[in-house]
Design a protein around this motif. Structure first.
Motif, PDB file in Angstrom:
ATOM      1  N   LEU A   1      50.147  47.148 -13.263  1.00 10.66           N
ATOM      2  CA  LEU A   1      49.038  47.895 -12.676  1.00 10.66           C
ATOM      3  C   LEU A   1      48.561  47.256 -11.364  1.00 10.66           C
ATOM      4  O   LEU A   1      48.033  47.942 -10.498  1.00 10.66           O
ATOM      5  CB  LEU A   1      47.867  47.986 -13.663  1.00 10.66           C
ATOM      6  N   GLU A   2      48.785  45.936 -11.202  1.00 10.04           N
ATOM      7  CA  GLU A   2      48.377  45.260  -9.972  1.00 10.04           C
ATOM      8  C   GLU A   2      49.264  45.647  -8.790  1.00 10.04           C
ATOM      9  O   GLU A   2      48.824  45.597  -7.645  1.00 10.04           O
ATOM     10  CB  GLU A   2      48.400  43.738 -10.175  1.00 10.04           C
ATOM     11  N   VAL A   3      50.495  46.078  -9.066  1.00 17.34           N
ATOM     12  CA  VAL A   3      51.417  46.395  -7.975  1.00 17.34           C
ATOM     13  C   VAL A   3      51.697  47.896  -7.820  1.00 17.34           C
ATOM     14  O   VAL A   3      52.151  48.311  -6.763  1.00 17.34           O
ATOM     15  CB  VAL A   3      52.766  45.644  -8.137  1.00 17.34           C
ATOM     16  N   CYS A   4      51.409  48.722  -8.852  1.00 13.97           N
ATOM     17  CA  CYS A   4      51.741  50.162  -8.802  1.00 13.97           C
ATOM     18  C   CYS A   4      50.462  50.979  -8.702  1.00 13.97           C
ATOM     19  O   CYS A   4      49.675  51.054  -9.644  1.00 13.97           O
ATOM     20  CB  CYS A   4      52.544  50.563 -10.035  1.00 13.97           C
ATOM     21  N   GLU A   5      50.273  51.574  -7.558  1.00 17.48           N
ATOM     22  CA  GLU A   5      49.058  52.366  -7.303  1.00 17.48           C
ATOM     23  C   GLU A   5      49.021  53.634  -8.167  1.00 17.48           C
ATOM     24  O   GLU A   5      47.970  54.023  -8.669  1.00 17.48           O
ATOM     25  CB  GLU A   5      49.005  52.731  -5.819  1.00 17.48           C
ATOM     26  N   ALA A   6      50.146  54.315  -8.371  1.00 14.62           N
ATOM     27  CA  ALA A   6      50.193  55.546  -9.165  1.00 14.62           C
ATOM     28  C   ALA A   6      49.813  55.275 -10.622  1.00 14.62           C
ATOM     29  O   ALA A   6      49.034  56.017 -11.226  1.00 14.62           O
ATOM     30  CB  ALA A   6      51.578  56.181  -9.084  1.00 14.62           C
ATOM     31  N   CYS A   7      50.343  54.184 -11.161  1.00 12.68           N
ATOM     32  CA  CYS A   7      50.027  53.850 -12.555  1.00 12.68           C
ATOM     33  C   CYS A   7      48.575  53.405 -12.689  1.00 12.68           C
ATOM     34  O   CYS A   7      47.936  53.658 -13.715  1.00 12.68           O
ATOM     35  CB  CYS A   7      50.963  52.758 -13.071  1.00 12.68           C
ATOM     36  N   LEU A   8      48.030  52.758 -11.650  1.00 10.85           N
ATOM     37  CA  LEU A   8      46.634  52.327 -11.678  1.00 10.85           C
ATOM     38  C   LEU A   8      45.706  53.549 -11.713  1.00 10.85           C
ATOM     39  O   LEU A   8      44.737  53.564 -12.469  1.00 10.85           O
ATOM     40  CB  LEU A   8      46.325  51.443 -10.460  1.00 10.85           C
ATOM     41  N   ARG A   9      46.015  54.560 -10.901  1.00 12.87           N
ATOM     42  CA  ARG A   9      45.204  55.788 -10.928  1.00 12.87           C
ATOM     43  C   ARG A   9      45.299  56.471 -12.301  1.00 12.87           C
ATOM     44  O   ARG A   9      44.297  56.911 -12.857  1.00 12.87           O
ATOM     45  CB  ARG A   9      45.669  56.749  -9.833  1.00 12.87           C
ATOM     46  N   GLU A  10      46.498  56.544 -12.832  1.00 16.35           N
ATOM     47  CA  GLU A  10      46.699  57.143 -14.160  1.00 16.35           C
ATOM     48  C   GLU A  10      45.963  56.321 -15.224  1.00 16.35           C
ATOM     49  O   GLU A  10      45.369  56.867 -16.149  1.00 16.35           O
ATOM     50  CB  GLU A  10      48.195  57.215 -14.484  1.00 16.35           C
ATOM     51  N   SER A  11      45.959  54.996 -15.059  1.00 19.78           N
ATOM     52  CA  SER A  11      45.286  54.110 -16.000  1.00 19.78           C
ATOM     53  C   SER A  11      43.781  54.361 -16.015  1.00 19.78           C
ATOM     54  O   SER A  11      43.154  54.326 -17.070  1.00 19.78           O
ATOM     55  CB  SER A  11      45.576  52.649 -15.637  1.00 19.78           C
ATOM     56  N   GLU A  12      43.202  54.645 -14.853  1.00 16.72           N
ATOM     57  CA  GLU A  12      41.764  54.924 -14.792  1.00 16.72           C
ATOM     58  C   GLU A  12      41.428  56.222 -15.533  1.00 16.72           C
ATOM     59  O   GLU A  12      40.413  56.305 -16.220  1.00 16.72           O
ATOM     60  CB  GLU A  12      41.300  54.995 -13.333  1.00 16.72           C
ATOM     61  N   VAL A  13      42.277  57.207 -15.401  1.00 15.13           N
ATOM     62  CA  VAL A  13      42.062  58.484 -16.108  1.00 15.13           C
ATOM     63  C   VAL A  13      42.151  58.270 -17.611  1.00 15.13           C
ATOM     64  O   VAL A  13      41.313  58.762 -18.384  1.00 15.13           O
ATOM     65  CB  VAL A  13      43.078  59.551 -15.636  1.00 15.13           C
ATOM     66  N   VAL A  14      43.151  57.523 -18.043  1.00 11.89           N
ATOM     67  CA  VAL A  14      43.334  57.258 -19.482  1.00 11.89           C
ATOM     68  C   VAL A  14      42.166  56.432 -20.012  1.00 11.89           C
ATOM     69  O   VAL A  14      41.643  56.691 -21.104  1.00 11.89           O
ATOM     70  CB  VAL A  14      44.689  56.555 -19.736  1.00 11.89           C
ATOM     71  N   LYS A  15      41.726  55.449 -19.236  1.00 12.94           N
ATOM     72  CA  LYS A  15      40.608  54.597 -19.642  1.00 12.94           C
ATOM     73  C   LYS A  15      39.343  55.442 -19.828  1.00 12.94           C
ATOM     74  O   LYS A  15      38.611  55.280 -20.806  1.00 12.94           O
ATOM     75  CB  LYS A  15      40.369  53.528 -18.590  1.00 12.94           C
TER      76      LYS A  15
ATOM     77  N   PHE B   1      47.855  50.750 -24.311  1.00 18.04           N
ATOM     78  CA  PHE B   1      47.200  49.617 -23.645  1.00 18.04           C
ATOM     79  C   PHE B   1      45.676  49.749 -23.745  1.00 18.04           C
ATOM     80  O   PHE B   1      44.988  48.798 -24.121  1.00 18.04           O
ATOM     81  CB  PHE B   1      47.641  49.557 -22.173  1.00 18.04           C
ATOM     82  N   HIS B   2      45.140  50.911 -23.444  1.00 16.45           N
ATOM     83  CA  HIS B   2      43.686  51.097 -23.467  1.00 16.45           C
ATOM     84  C   HIS B   2      43.123  51.217 -24.877  1.00 16.45           C
ATOM     85  O   HIS B   2      41.943  50.951 -25.087  1.00 16.45           O
ATOM     86  CB  HIS B   2      43.289  52.303 -22.618  1.00 16.45           C
ATOM     87  N   LEU B   3      43.945  51.611 -25.813  1.00 16.91           N
ATOM     88  CA  LEU B   3      43.499  51.644 -27.212  1.00 16.91           C
ATOM     89  C   LEU B   3      43.603  50.278 -27.875  1.00 16.91           C
ATOM     90  O   LEU B   3      43.105  50.081 -28.974  1.00 16.91           O
ATOM     91  CB  LEU B   3      44.312  52.671 -28.010  1.00 16.91           C
ATOM     92  N   GLY B   4      44.263  49.330 -27.214  1.00 17.47           N
ATOM     93  CA  GLY B   4      44.394  47.968 -27.754  1.00 17.47           C
ATOM     94  C   GLY B   4      45.477  47.841 -28.798  1.00 17.47           C
ATOM     95  O   GLY B   4      45.415  46.963 -29.660  1.00 17.47           O
ATOM     96  N   ASN B   5      46.506  48.675 -28.714  1.00 16.08           N
ATOM     97  CA  ASN B   5      47.573  48.664 -29.712  1.00 16.08           C
ATOM     98  C   ASN B   5      48.806  47.871 -29.272  1.00 16.08           C
ATOM     99  O   ASN B   5      49.792  47.825 -29.999  1.00 16.08           O
ATOM    100  CB  ASN B   5      47.997  50.090 -30.049  1.00 16.08           C
ATOM    101  N   LEU B   6      48.767  47.266 -28.089  1.00 16.16           N
ATOM    102  CA  LEU B   6      49.920  46.499 -27.602  1.00 16.16           C
ATOM    103  C   LEU B   6      49.762  45.027 -27.956  1.00 16.16           C
ATOM    104  O   LEU B   6      48.654  44.522 -28.134  1.00 16.16           O
ATOM    105  CB  LEU B   6      50.044  46.645 -26.075  1.00 16.16           C
ATOM    106  N   SER B   7      50.916  44.364 -28.030  1.00 16.55           N
ATOM    107  CA  SER B   7      50.869  42.914 -28.276  1.00 16.55           C
ATOM    108  C   SER B   7      50.340  42.214 -27.027  1.00 16.55           C
ATOM    109  O   SER B   7      50.221  42.815 -25.953  1.00 16.55           O
ATOM    110  CB  SER B   7      52.266  42.403 -28.633  1.00 16.55           C
TER     111      SER B   7
END
Length: 142
Positions: A31-45, A14-20
């Motif tokens: 990510l709007e509803v899952c807090e754990a994935c949102l935190r993980e998303s910030e680290v990946v970003k 998702f952050h590399l822009g490889n998804l459709s």
């Protein structure tokens, strides 16, 4: 759907822009509803941004040449046959030297101090040493 499980596997893509477009929208909704994935998303970003900065840095112009020079300056060991030959010749030379030293050390003084046709007096210094003890030379105070 995606809300029941975490999407950590898709965050990098998702952050590399490889998804459709559709997959990106699903990840965004999750990510709007899952807090754990949102935190993980910030680290990946953050990691993706740091990788982008590292990729954009320019390599010094002669880096490859300097590295190659250092690698070439490291001496390669000699082939096995050369090392064996040098070791063997050194050992033979050492043994011949020891043998020669032993032969010289055990040589009888009478063999070298005898008179010959060229020198009828023989070697007087050796003759004197044989006939008189060394203490006579050391303690002679005249």
């Amino acid at each position: 759907m995606m809300n029941e499980q975490h999407i950590t596997d898709q965050l990098w893509e998702f952050h590399l822009g490889n998804l459709s477009e559709e997959e990106s929208q699903q990840v965004q909704l999750h990510l709007e509803v899952c807090e754990a994935c949102l935190r993980e998303s910030e680290v990946v970003k953050q990691a993706v941004q740091e990788m982008a900065v590292e990729r954009s840095q320019e390599v010094p112009p002669f880096l490859f040449t300097r590295i190659q020079g250092r690698l070439e300056s490291v001496r390669k060991p000699a082939p096995l046959w050369k090392r064996t030959l040098v070791t063997s010749l050194g050992t033979i030379l050492l043994l011949v030297s020891i043998w020669g030293g032993v032969k010289l050390g055990t040589m009888d003084v009478r063999q070298t101090s005898g008179t010959s046709l060229e020198n009828p007096m023989g070697n007087l210094a050796i003759n004197e040493m044989v006939n008189e003890p060394i203490e006579g030379y050391l303690f002679d105070f005249n």
